[in-house]
Structure formats: structure tokens, C-alpha cells
Design a protein around this motif. Structure first.
Motif, PDB file in Angstrom:
ATOM      1  N   HIS A 133       0.810  -1.214   0.000  1.00  0.00           N
ATOM      2  CA  HIS A 133       0.000   0.000   0.000  1.00  0.00           C
ATOM      3  C   HIS A 133       0.843   1.263   0.000  1.00  0.00           C
ATOM      4  O   HIS A 133       1.938   1.291   0.560  1.00  0.00           O
ATOM      5  CB  HIS A 133      -0.913   0.041   1.236  1.00  0.00           C
ATOM      6  N   LEU A 134       0.312   2.293  -0.633  1.00  0.00           N
ATOM      7  CA  LEU A 134       0.791   3.662  -0.486  1.00  0.00           C
ATOM      8  C   LEU A 134      -0.373   4.472   0.069  1.00  0.00           C
ATOM      9  O   LEU A 134      -1.514   4.316  -0.376  1.00  0.00           O
ATOM     10  CB  LEU A 134       1.248   4.234  -1.833  1.00  0.00           C
ATOM     11  N   HIS A 135      -0.098   5.309   1.060  1.00  0.00           N
ATOM     12  CA  HIS A 135      -1.140   6.105   1.709  1.00  0.00           C
ATOM     13  C   HIS A 135      -1.134   7.515   1.122  1.00  0.00           C
ATOM     14  O   HIS A 135      -0.282   8.334   1.462  1.00  0.00           O
ATOM     15  CB  HIS A 135      -0.912   6.144   3.214  1.00  0.00           C
ATOM     16  N   LYS A 136      -2.076   7.775   0.236  1.00  0.00           N
ATOM     17  CA  LYS A 136      -2.143   9.076  -0.442  1.00  0.00           C
ATOM     18  C   LYS A 136      -2.709  10.131   0.496  1.00  0.00           C
ATOM     19  O   LYS A 136      -3.828  10.011   0.998  1.00  0.00           O
ATOM     20  CB  LYS A 136      -3.019   8.957  -1.691  1.00  0.00           C
ATOM     21  N   THR A 137      -1.903  11.159   0.754  1.00  0.00           N
ATOM     22  CA  THR A 137      -2.330  12.243   1.637  1.00  0.00           C
ATOM     23  C   THR A 137      -3.431  13.066   0.970  1.00  0.00           C
ATOM     24  O   THR A 137      -3.301  13.475  -0.185  1.00  0.00           O
ATOM     25  CB  THR A 137      -1.143  13.161   1.975  1.00  0.00           C
ATOM     26  N   LEU A 138      -4.526  13.301   1.713  1.00  0.00           N
ATOM     27  CA  LEU A 138      -5.654  14.056   1.196  1.00  0.00           C
ATOM     28  C   LEU A 138      -5.646  15.477   1.739  1.00  0.00           C
ATOM     29  O   LEU A 138      -5.073  15.742   2.807  1.00  0.00           O
ATOM     30  CB  LEU A 138      -6.968  13.365   1.592  1.00  0.00           C
ATOM     31  N   PRO A 139      -6.270  16.427   1.018  1.00  0.00           N
ATOM     32  CA  PRO A 139      -6.313  17.822   1.492  1.00  0.00           C
ATOM     33  C   PRO A 139      -6.950  17.952   2.872  1.00  0.00           C
ATOM     34  O   PRO A 139      -6.630  18.890   3.622  1.00  0.00           O
ATOM     35  CB  PRO A 139      -7.171  18.518   0.418  1.00  0.00           C
ATOM     36  N   SER A 140      -7.830  17.020   3.223  1.00  0.00           N
ATOM     37  CA  SER A 140      -8.504  17.072   4.529  1.00  0.00           C
ATOM     38  C   SER A 140      -7.576  16.729   5.680  1.00  0.00           C
ATOM     39  O   SER A 140      -7.914  16.930   6.848  1.00  0.00           O
ATOM     40  CB  SER A 140      -9.687  16.101   4.531  1.00  0.00           C
ATOM     41  N   GLY A 141      -6.390  16.168   5.337  1.00  0.00           N
ATOM     42  CA  GLY A 141      -5.446  15.745   6.370  1.00  0.00           C
ATOM     43  C   GLY A 141      -5.457  14.249   6.590  1.00  0.00           C
ATOM     44  O   GLY A 141      -4.555  13.698   7.231  1.00  0.00           O
ATOM     45  N   GLY A 142      -6.449  13.562   6.051  1.00  0.00           N
ATOM     46  CA  GLY A 142      -6.489  12.105   6.135  1.00  0.00           C
ATOM     47  C   GLY A 142      -5.704  11.493   4.986  1.00  0.00           C
ATOM     48  O   GLY A 142      -4.906  12.159   4.330  1.00  0.00           O
TER      49      GLY A 142
END
Length: 329
Positions: A26-35
Motif C-alpha cells: 500500500h501507499l497512503h495518499k495524503t488528502l487535502p482534509s489531512g487524512g
């Protein structure tokens, strides 16, 4: 997941079973919401040497922006690549919770930084779909196959293409057959090769174009297929045409160069199907793979391949095909 959890099966040595095992990571894509959003990717177990915690690295002068540095592991100096950066996926910069997948294929060892490694899935190649089912893939595409799970998709990445982009000096793309003094390219040899047609089968458009360029530059006519199933359908059409015209399949194809790892149908299963056919029992077939260990080479030969090449050795391609299809070189 530790390397102890990964039992390294020589899955390709099973006689045309059309199966493989993939490691899902997995790669955890950073979202604008902070999640973050979990992105699911996969790699063939046979390409993985081990999975380790992030090692201490040393900066390497003038390195590409995607390379974090180099590290030493069991007497090997290994580049560590930020896979998310190469893919253009923003992720957390904290390395303490990340994992490194150490790959070993094409006679090169590389480390790829990922966020987590989930598990191993054993799947049939017939359940591995071509990305062309979803989008129009081109030479620069980095996804070679897609595996459907219950509620998400696993993208199988084209690590040969990624490594070639990061280490261009080691890329097969550097090979130019017209500059190879060991390959004769004169009017006589060009005429002989122009009378022959070679089918090239590879799921990576990037690799397929390199093979085609090499063979075409030496004079050969080329047919291409994006996977084993695609190749088999084309070859079965040639059988029907040959029967209708009262000829043979050699009117359409003189030899086949095939990858091993491919969606829908892998190269060894394709090889087995062709050798079981009276029409293609004697057709010259070369297996061209990044995973051509001695065990896999022997199995390919047992299944009826005329010869094998490991992917960095593209310089052997023309001479090998010459020896199989030209009566007098």
C-alpha cells in the motif's frame, strides 16, 4: 509482514499452471482534509528478495529526485527509491512507519519505499486483467495488470519500466542493434530477415517496443500481442486462415518471442498450449523474462521453448532469432 512470511515459491517452474503469487502493498495518499486514501499495488513474489524496515541511507551525488539514497544489505549496495514520489502520489514524509521492498530481477537489486505490505495472494493469470480493459495504455504506462478484489483493485506495476526510468544507463533502451558489431546488417541479411515475421508477446508496452525496435532494425517484420491470451487468439486465427487457404501457419508467423509474466495467460501456459497444437509444435519460441533463473530456464526448455533470454540481455536477441529462423546465416 517479514520476509519469514514470504515463502519464495519458484512459481514459474510449475508446468504451465498459469498461476502466480503477488505481494499486495500500500501507499497512503495524503488528502487535502489531512487524512489519507489507501492505494493498492502489487508485485510478483518471484521479484521480491525480502521486505525490511527502512534502513539508514547515504546520500548519493547527483541522484534523481525519486532516489532517497543508497544502503548496504548483505554486501550489496542498493538504491532506495521513493515509489510514491515516482508515481506522483503525495504521502507522509515520516519514514519511521514505512517499509522497504527489496527487489531482485533483471540482474539488479533495488529497494522501494512503501507505506505497508499487506499479504500474499495466489491468483490465476486468467483472473489478472489487462489495464487496457480500464484505459488506453501506452509505452509510458506503469501498470501492466489489474487484480480485482471484493471491494478494490490491485494495480500490478511495471517495475522494469520504473527501474529503467530511474537508472537510464542500465536500460535495455540504450541498446542499438545497428551499432552492434556482432550483428550483421547488410543487404543480404536484411533481405533474409525481411522475409520472416516474428511475434512479440509482452504485457509491458515499454518492453515490447524495445524488443520490436531491435528486431525491426535488423530487418524482421513484427506482429505484437499484449498478453498470452491475445497472442493465442491471433495464432488461432492464423490456423483458420491456413486451413481455408490450404497453406501453413508459417505464411503468417515464423517465430515467437514471449514474456513469462502476463495477465490473462502467462508465457509458460501459452508455450504449453502451442506445443500441444500440431500447427505450432515446431514453431521457434524464445522466452524472454526478467525472472529467468536456471530453474525457470530448465522448465521453459522442458515445456518446449527453443531458448531463453533474461531481459537485460537484449543484445542476444537478433543472433538467437537468426539461428532459429534463417536457414543459412
Amino acid at each position: 509482514m517479514s520476509m519469514n512470511d514470504i515463502k519464495k515459491p519458484d512459481i514459474l517452474t510449475e508446468s504451465g499452471t498459469n498461476e502466480l503469487e503477488i505481494i499486495e502493498f500500500h501507499l497512503h495518499k495524503t488528502l487535502p482534509s489531512g487524512g489519507y486514501k489507501v492505494c493498492h499495488y502489487g508485485i510478483n513474489v518471484a521479484k521480491v528478495r525480502e521486505v525490511i524496515r527502512v534502513p539508514d541511507t547515504e546520500d548519493y551525488p547527483n541522484a534523481q529526485s525519486h532516489m532517497i539514497g543508497v544502503f548496504s544489505l548483505r554486501d550489496n549496495l542498493i538504491p532506495l527509491v521513493d515509489l510514491a514520489s515516482w508515481l506522483g502520489i503525495p504521502t507522509c514524509e515520516d519514514l519511521t512507519q514505512k517499509i522497504v521492498i527489496v527487489t531482485d530481477f533483471n540482474k539488479m537489486i533495488n529497494g522501494f519505499l512503501v507505506d505497508s505490505v499487506l499479504s500474499i495472494h495466489r491468483v490465476s493469470w486468467e483472473h489478472v486483467e489487462s489495464p487496457s480493459q480500464f484505459l488506453e495504455s501506452g509505452e509510458q504506462d506503469c501498470v501492466v495488470a489489474v487484480v480485482r478484489r471484493d471491494d478494490y483493485l490491485i494495480m500490478i506495476l511495471d517495475f522494469e519500466r520504473i527501474i529503467s526510468d530511474i537508472n537510464p544507463e542500465l536500460s535495455m533502451d540504450k541498446y542499438d542493434v545497428t551499432q552492434d558489431k556482432n550483428v550483421i546488417i547488410d543487404d543480404s541479411m536484411l533481405a533474409k530477415r525481411q522475409a520472416k515475421t516474428i511475434m512479440v508477446v509482452d504485457d509491458s508496452a515499454f518492453i515490447r517496443k524495445m524488443i520490436e525496435k531491435t528486431l525491426q532494425s535488423s530487418g524482421y517484420n513484427i506482429l505484437d500481442a499484449k498478453d498470452g491470451q491475445d497472442a493465442l487468439e491471433i495464432l488461432e486465427d492464423f490456423v483458420r486462415l491456413a486451413e481455408e487457404e490450404g497453406g501453413t501457419v508459417t505464411h503468417f508467423v515464423d517465430a515467437i518471442v514471449s514474456d513469462v509474466e502476463m495477465p490473462r495467460m502467462d508465457g509458460l501456459h501459452l508455450l504449453k498450449r502451442l506445443r500441444d497444437s500440431s500447427y505450432y509444435a515446431k514453431t521457434p519460441i524464445v522466452m524472454f523474462s526478467s525472472l529467468m533463473s536456471e530453474g525457470n530456464r530448465l522448465k521453459a526448455l522442458q515445456l518446449g521453448a527453443n531458448d531463453t533470454i533474461t531481459k537485460p540481455e537484449i543484445g542476444r536477441m537478433v543472433a538467437m532469432v537468426d539461428g532459429l529462423v534463417l536457414e543459412d546465416k
